[in-house]
Design a protein around this motif. Structure first.
Motif, PDB file in Angstrom:
ATOM      1  N   TYR A   1       0.573  -0.999  -0.359  1.00 45.12           N
ATOM      2  CA  TYR A   1      -0.046  -0.119   0.629  1.00 45.12           C
ATOM      3  C   TYR A   1       0.856   1.688   0.225  1.00 45.12           C
ATOM      4  O   TYR A   1       0.925   1.931  -0.385  1.00 45.12           O
ATOM      5  CB  TYR A   1      -0.991  -0.116   1.615  1.00 45.12           C
ATOM      6  CG  TYR A   1      -1.766   1.600   2.185  1.00 45.12           C
ATOM      7  CD1 TYR A   1      -2.291   2.344   1.164  1.00 45.12           C
ATOM      8  CD2 TYR A   1      -0.823   2.312   3.220  1.00 45.12           C
ATOM      9  CE1 TYR A   1      -2.950   3.490   0.557  1.00 45.12           C
ATOM     10  CE2 TYR A   1      -1.172   3.346   3.036  1.00 45.12           C
ATOM     11  CZ  TYR A   1      -2.548   3.788   2.614  1.00 45.12           C
ATOM     12  OH  TYR A   1      -2.478   4.740   2.903  1.00 45.12           O
ATOM     13  N   GLU A   2       2.070   0.878   1.085  1.00 46.31           N
ATOM     14  CA  GLU A   2       2.576   2.834   1.238  1.00 46.31           C
ATOM     15  C   GLU A   2       3.449   2.607   0.021  1.00 46.31           C
ATOM     16  O   GLU A   2       3.855   3.442  -0.631  1.00 46.31           O
ATOM     17  CB  GLU A   2       3.329   2.675   2.277  1.00 46.31           C
ATOM     18  CG  GLU A   2       2.989   2.903   3.364  1.00 46.31           C
ATOM     19  CD  GLU A   2       3.678   3.000   4.798  1.00 46.31           C
ATOM     20  OE1 GLU A   2       5.116   2.648   4.243  1.00 46.31           O
ATOM     21  OE2 GLU A   2       3.959   3.075   5.664  1.00 46.31           O
ATOM     22  N   LEU A   3       4.329   1.687  -0.659  1.00 46.41           N
ATOM     23  CA  LEU A   3       4.730   1.523  -2.744  1.00 46.41           C
ATOM     24  C   LEU A   3       3.361   2.072  -3.860  1.00 46.41           C
ATOM     25  O   LEU A   3       4.286   3.480  -4.116  1.00 46.41           O
ATOM     26  CB  LEU A   3       4.644   0.187  -2.580  1.00 46.41           C
ATOM     27  CG  LEU A   3       6.118   0.445  -4.293  1.00 46.41           C
ATOM     28  CD1 LEU A   3       7.355   1.130  -3.999  1.00 46.41           C
ATOM     29  CD2 LEU A   3       6.324  -0.983  -4.507  1.00 46.41           C
ATOM     30  N   MET A   4       2.439   2.245  -3.373  1.00 47.77           N
ATOM     31  CA  MET A   4       1.261   2.446  -4.617  1.00 47.77           C
ATOM     32  C   MET A   4       1.505   3.638  -4.183  1.00 47.77           C
ATOM     33  O   MET A   4       1.178   4.522  -5.327  1.00 47.77           O
ATOM     34  CB  MET A   4       0.376   1.241  -4.745  1.00 47.77           C
ATOM     35  CG  MET A   4       0.604   0.575  -5.146  1.00 47.77           C
ATOM     36  SD  MET A   4      -0.807  -0.728  -5.912  1.00 47.77           S
ATOM     37  CE  MET A   4      -1.065  -1.366  -3.518  1.00 47.77           C
ATOM     38  N   ALA A   5       1.091   4.230  -2.637  1.00 51.65           N
ATOM     39  CA  ALA A   5       0.351   5.833  -2.842  1.00 51.65           C
ATOM     40  C   ALA A   5       1.436   6.350  -2.581  1.00 51.65           C
ATOM     41  O   ALA A   5       1.363   7.327  -3.528  1.00 51.65           O
ATOM     42  CB  ALA A   5      -0.076   5.414  -1.274  1.00 51.65           C
ATOM     43  N   GLY A   6       2.991   6.085  -2.621  1.00 50.50           N
ATOM     44  CA  GLY A   6       3.858   6.984  -2.689  1.00 50.50           C
ATOM     45  C   GLY A   6       4.099   6.975  -4.197  1.00 50.50           C
ATOM     46  O   GLY A   6       4.292   7.823  -4.452  1.00 50.50           O
ATOM     47  N   ALA A   7       4.150   6.072  -4.968  1.00 51.32           N
ATOM     48  CA  ALA A   7       4.158   6.387  -6.542  1.00 51.32           C
ATOM     49  C   ALA A   7       3.175   7.292  -7.036  1.00 51.32           C
ATOM     50  O   ALA A   7       3.007   7.942  -7.731  1.00 51.32           O
ATOM     51  CB  ALA A   7       4.286   4.913  -7.360  1.00 51.32           C
ATOM     52  N   LEU A   8       1.629   7.285  -6.489  1.00 50.24           N
ATOM     53  CA  LEU A   8       1.294   7.957  -6.636  1.00 50.24           C
ATOM     54  C   LEU A   8       0.903   9.240  -6.718  1.00 50.24           C
ATOM     55  O   LEU A   8       0.923  10.294  -6.858  1.00 50.24           O
ATOM     56  CB  LEU A   8      -0.408   7.181  -6.729  1.00 50.24           C
ATOM     57  CG  LEU A   8      -2.134   8.924  -6.258  1.00 50.24           C
ATOM     58  CD1 LEU A   8      -1.979   8.563  -8.041  1.00 50.24           C
ATOM     59  CD2 LEU A   8      -3.172   8.043  -5.990  1.00 50.24           C
ATOM     60  N   LEU A   9       1.578   9.412  -5.076  1.00 45.95           N
ATOM     61  CA  LEU A   9       1.993  10.832  -5.104  1.00 45.95           C
ATOM     62  C   LEU A   9       2.997  11.490  -5.931  1.00 45.95           C
ATOM     63  O   LEU A   9       2.654  12.800  -6.137  1.00 45.95           O
ATOM     64  CB  LEU A   9       1.583  11.034  -3.399  1.00 45.95           C
ATOM     65  CG  LEU A   9       1.049  10.413  -2.365  1.00 45.95           C
ATOM     66  CD1 LEU A   9       1.085  10.516  -0.916  1.00 45.95           C
ATOM     67  CD2 LEU A   9      -0.105  11.602  -3.188  1.00 45.95           C
ATOM     68  N   ALA A  10       3.853  10.975  -5.824  1.00 44.55           N
ATOM     69  CA  ALA A  10       5.551  11.259  -6.175  1.00 44.55           C
ATOM     70  C   ALA A  10       5.027  11.499  -8.369  1.00 44.55           C
ATOM     71  O   ALA A  10       5.526  12.925  -8.637  1.00 44.55           O
ATOM     72  CB  ALA A  10       6.091  10.543  -6.629  1.00 44.55           C
ATOM     73  N   GLN A  11       4.097  11.001  -8.277  1.00 43.40           N
ATOM     74  CA  GLN A  11       3.762  10.922  -9.716  1.00 43.40           C
ATOM     75  C   GLN A  11       2.903  12.899  -9.800  1.00 43.40           C
ATOM     76  O   GLN A  11       2.924  13.314 -10.904  1.00 43.40           O
ATOM     77  CB  GLN A  11       2.828   9.998 -10.428  1.00 43.40           C
ATOM     78  CG  GLN A  11       2.388   9.995 -11.636  1.00 43.40           C
ATOM     79  CD  GLN A  11       3.662   9.693 -13.161  1.00 43.40           C
ATOM     80  OE1 GLN A  11       4.541  10.071 -12.249  1.00 43.40           O
ATOM     81  NE2 GLN A  11       3.772  10.629 -14.042  1.00 43.40           N
ATOM     82  N   VAL A  12       2.223  12.905  -9.351  1.00 44.41           N
ATOM     83  CA  VAL A  12       1.596  14.090  -8.970  1.00 44.41           C
ATOM     84  C   VAL A  12       2.548  15.066  -9.104  1.00 44.41           C
ATOM     85  O   VAL A  12       2.265  16.036  -9.946  1.00 44.41           O
ATOM     86  CB  VAL A  12       0.132  13.970  -7.901  1.00 44.41           C
ATOM     87  CG1 VAL A  12       0.353  15.876  -7.589  1.00 44.41           C
ATOM     88  CG2 VAL A  12      -0.834  13.210  -8.500  1.00 44.41           C
ATOM     89  N   ASP A  13       3.208  15.006  -7.865  1.00 42.56           N
ATOM     90  CA  ASP A  13       4.382  15.956  -7.777  1.00 42.56           C
ATOM     91  C   ASP A  13       5.278  16.519  -9.136  1.00 42.56           C
ATOM     92  O   ASP A  13       6.517  17.308 -10.008  1.00 42.56           O
ATOM     93  CB  ASP A  13       5.379  16.017  -6.758  1.00 42.56           C
ATOM     94  CG  ASP A  13       4.831  15.786  -5.760  1.00 42.56           C
ATOM     95  OD1 ASP A  13       3.793  16.349  -5.558  1.00 42.56           O
ATOM     96  OD2 ASP A  13       5.469  15.200  -4.795  1.00 42.56           O
ATOM     97  N   ALA A  14       4.985  15.476 -10.195  1.00 39.73           N
ATOM     98  CA  ALA A  14       6.170  14.949 -11.083  1.00 39.73           C
ATOM     99  C   ALA A  14       5.838  16.058 -12.783  1.00 39.73           C
ATOM    100  O   ALA A  14       6.296  16.052 -13.288  1.00 39.73           O
ATOM    101  CB  ALA A  14       6.717  13.433 -11.758  1.00 39.73           C
ATOM    102  N   MET A  15       4.032  15.850 -12.328  1.00 39.28           N
ATOM    103  CA  MET A  15       3.923  16.293 -13.971  1.00 39.28           C
ATOM    104  C   MET A  15       4.263  17.708 -14.318  1.00 39.28           C
ATOM    105  O   MET A  15       4.631  18.484 -13.243  1.00 39.28           O
ATOM    106  CB  MET A  15       1.857  16.495 -13.292  1.00 39.28           C
ATOM    107  CG  MET A  15       1.670  14.416 -13.504  1.00 39.28           C
ATOM    108  SD  MET A  15      -0.016  15.125 -12.333  1.00 39.28           S
ATOM    109  CE  MET A  15      -0.409  15.804 -14.670  1.00 39.28           C
ATOM    110  N   ALA A  16       4.506  17.448 -15.288  1.00 37.76           N
ATOM    111  CA  ALA A  16       5.093  18.534 -16.308  1.00 37.76           C
ATOM    112  C   ALA A  16       4.143  19.692 -16.785  1.00 37.76           C
ATOM    113  O   ALA A  16       2.672  19.586 -16.979  1.00 37.76           O
ATOM    114  CB  ALA A  16       6.021  18.886 -17.142  1.00 37.76           C
ATOM    115  N   ASP A  17       4.882  21.286 -16.328  1.00 42.96           N
ATOM    116  CA  ASP A  17       3.311  22.042 -17.112  1.00 42.96           C
ATOM    117  C   ASP A  17       2.307  22.228 -15.914  1.00 42.96           C
ATOM    118  O   ASP A  17       1.284  22.845 -17.203  1.00 42.96           O
ATOM    119  CB  ASP A  17       3.483  22.213 -18.506  1.00 42.96           C
ATOM    120  CG  ASP A  17       4.975  22.495 -19.303  1.00 42.96           C
ATOM    121  OD1 ASP A  17       6.243  23.081 -19.448  1.00 42.96           O
ATOM    122  OD2 ASP A  17       5.167  20.779 -20.079  1.00 42.96           O
ATOM    123  N   LEU A  18       1.771  22.305 -15.179  1.00 47.18           N
ATOM    124  CA  LEU A  18       1.011  22.238 -14.607  1.00 47.18           C
ATOM    125  C   LEU A  18       1.158  23.528 -13.090  1.00 47.18           C
ATOM    126  O   LEU A  18       1.742  24.169 -13.033  1.00 47.18           O
ATOM    127  CB  LEU A  18       1.018  20.903 -13.941  1.00 47.18           C
ATOM    128  CG  LEU A  18      -0.295  20.414 -12.927  1.00 47.18           C
ATOM    129  CD1 LEU A  18      -1.770  20.236 -14.415  1.00 47.18           C
ATOM    130  CD2 LEU A  18      -0.563  19.231 -12.308  1.00 47.18           C
TER     131      LEU A  18
END
Length: 579
Positions: free
Chosen positions: A114-131
């Motif tokens: 759970y922590e792995l998938m949740a962390g990946a989701l949150l990190a992907q939001v942070d990494a979204m470009a041109d937002l």
């Protein structure tokens, strides 16, 4: 040779381990090959968040860590993997995982997955470009809420504590939890504490006093003196109209009001009326004029030139407007000093509450208020969402799934004692202040036809902020220091929006920071600040006495009901009990 225990799962054989090791190795090889192929394919466009190098790297890390968790599940003796991306690192440690059952191999794997998938989701939001930064924060807030909601601790069959409790109680815990949940559904509000443990006037809001004035919008409570002498300049407190005033008069040992009376202050408290259909047309002007009216009432009752005033949270916002209104009318001397408890006037950095303020949200609030007032349970739910893990899912787990009893907690009783809001006033507050930030623009807002300009206010000011405040962030409260022109003292208290304020000296809790140097930013303030252990209340009363130490006898009008204003009823009054 001892026989195998049929109740225990069979350990994987050497062949099993070799096979799964090959599977994981092949999977890693495939991921690497796919990443290299994508990175080297010049004919395909690079799509941010899909096949750009950073996204591919994160995907590889996710699969690597997922495979490591599988290996851990197959071989519990192996060292626990350390994922590159975890929810714990990004959102803080979840207290619901502290039970020892979560360290057992199977549940350890559930938790880490759970922590792995949740962390990946949150990190992907942070990494979204041109937002757009505001949009990114909205997405991050929504993602964090989703992550908290999907925790395995929130579901009966993925929470080992719930399973164990259900077995031990033969299912009675689940039935009790179901009763708790159905009761909350019937009342339309999440329960946080034992409903029968506290009662206003019995063991909450018990500081002796009298209601000396009642208007359609507020009651004015005067508290009985406990010292022979009192400071000549009285104190008027304006609490948030979105909550009950007794946050400052909880149990006697926590009561700011009782403490202030004991310091030799003549204390008055405004108790706002919970809105009903008769308040459909109440607007911004009415709350500011009500504060000015309370100031005048106290001045006339005691025969004094001025008062000290406190504004807590949103009432601090209107206190700033009241000061600007009085200044514009040439009546600034009516307020000798103003104190702001976690109050915002510049909403450019107002924190996570801004996620709830856009055109769709404002339209929904209007739809929820057909009779002209907003049910306080809506606001309670909004504030709970700001701390969903602590104020929602913690109680879902403990009281619905585990069937535990609700603990008695005065602060949480107050938190659930909701207040209705005039709909038009609430909408204008959100639109004009939170969304459009008009109060800091001279002349953009007015009261009774008088334009407001905060930069003209020269009233001595004490500003308190909470370092961990999630409702009125310290950085946002700090902005008040750039607006007023008079002498100002800023104090940063430990803890948050409530505990940072309600921190009696006798408790010996937390700390506060002060800095007498002239600094421009909160970071500079903190860097050069002096830390003092315990409550900031003694610092405040010293500051108040520095504004005027003259005393008078605590007789006559200083005693509730013995002046020109007769006592209407005992404190805490009638409005605080209305729903």
């Amino acid at each position: 040779m001892a026989e195998a225990d049929p109740t225990q799962p069979a350990l994987p054989t050497l062949e099993d381990l070799q096979h799964w090791t090959w599977i994981m190795g092949r999977a890693q090889q495939m991921m690497m090959e796919a990443g290299l192929q994508a990175a080297g394919t010049s004919g395909l466009p690079v799509i941010p968040g899909v096949n750009d190098p950073a996204t591919l790297e994160r995907a590889g890390e996710f699969w690597r860590d997922s495979l490591a968790l599988w290996q851990r599940a197959l071989d519990p003796s192996a060292a626990a993997p350390e994922p590159a991306l975890t929810a714990t690192e990004l959102t803080g440690r979840d207290k619901r995982f502290k039970a020892p059952q979560w360290q057992e191999p199977m549940w350890d794997w559930v938790r880490r997955s759970y922590e792995l998938m949740a962390g990946a989701l949150l990190a992907q939001v942070d990494a979204m470009a041109d937002l757009d930064p505001k949009r990114r924060e909205q997405l991050r807030f929504a993602a964090r809420g989703f992550v908290d909601a999907m925790s395995p601790a929130n579901f009966a069959f993925t929470n080992p504590q719930v399973i164990q409790r259900a077995v031990e109680t033969k299912g009675e815990s689940l039935l009790k939890g179901l009763r708790n949940m159905l009761a909350d559904m019937s009342r339309g509000q999440l329960t946080h504490t034992d409903a029968g443990a506290f009662e206003v006037g019995r063991n909450l809001a018990t500081t002796p006093g009298k209601v000396v004035k009642r208007t359609p919008l507020y009651e004015l409570i005067q508290y009985s003196p406990t010292t022979e002498k009192v400071l000549e300049t009285p104190l008027v407190i304006f609490p948030p109209w979105i909550n009950r005033f007794y946050i400052l008069d909880l149990t006697p040992e926590k009561s700011f009001i009782r403490w202030a009376v004991g310091q030799g202050l003549t204390v008055f408290m405004v108790s706002w009326k919970s809105a009903d259909a008769t308040m459909r047309d109440v607007k911004w002007d009415d709350y500011v004029l009500a504060q000015a009216d309370a100031v005048d009432t106290v001045r006339e009752l005691l025969g004094v030139l001025s008062v000290h005033a406190i504004g807590y949270c949103v009432a601090g916002t209107t206190l700033a407007a009241t000061l600007a209104y009085l200044t514009a009318r040439g009546e600034a001397e009516k307020v000798a000093s103003a104190t702001f408890f976690t109050a915002q006037v510049d909403f450019s950095r107002a924190g996570e509450l801004t996620h709830f303020i856009d055109d769709d949200q404002l339209q929904m609030i209007g739809a929820l208020s057909p009779e002209g007032y907003l049910d306080g349970r809506y606001m309670a739910a909004t504030f709970n969402l700001l701390r969903g893990r602590d104020l929602i899912w913690n109680y879902v787990t403990n009281n619905y799934l585990l069937g535990e009893d609700y603990p008695p907690f005065d602060l949480l009783h107050w938190n659930g004692d909701t207040t209705n809001l005039p709909a038009n006033w609430h909408l204008s507050y959100l639109r004009d202040l939170y969304r459009d930030n008009l109060l800091v623009e001279p002349g953009r807002l007015s009261v009774a036809g008088v334009p407001l300009d905060l930069t003209t206010v020269a009233t001595p000011t004490y500003v308190q902020a909470g370092r961990e405040d999630h409702i009125a962030p310290a950085e946002s409260v700090w902005k008040l220091t750039h607006l007023f022109q008079g002498p100002l003292r800023f104090v940063l208290a430990g803890s948050g929006h409530i505990a940072g304020v309600v921190n009696p000296p006798a408790a010996g809790k937390y700390q506060y920071w002060t800095n007498d140097a002239r600094v421009r930013t909160l970071d500079e303030f903190v860097a050069g600040a002096t830390e003092t252990k315990g409550s900031w209340w003694p610092d405040w009363i010293t500051w108040i006495r520095d504004r005027g130490a003259d005393e008078v006898d605590a007789t006559g009008a200083r005693v509730p009901g013995e002046g020109s204003a007769p006592a209407l009823t005992d404190a805490p009054g009638e409005y605080v009990r209305q729903r």
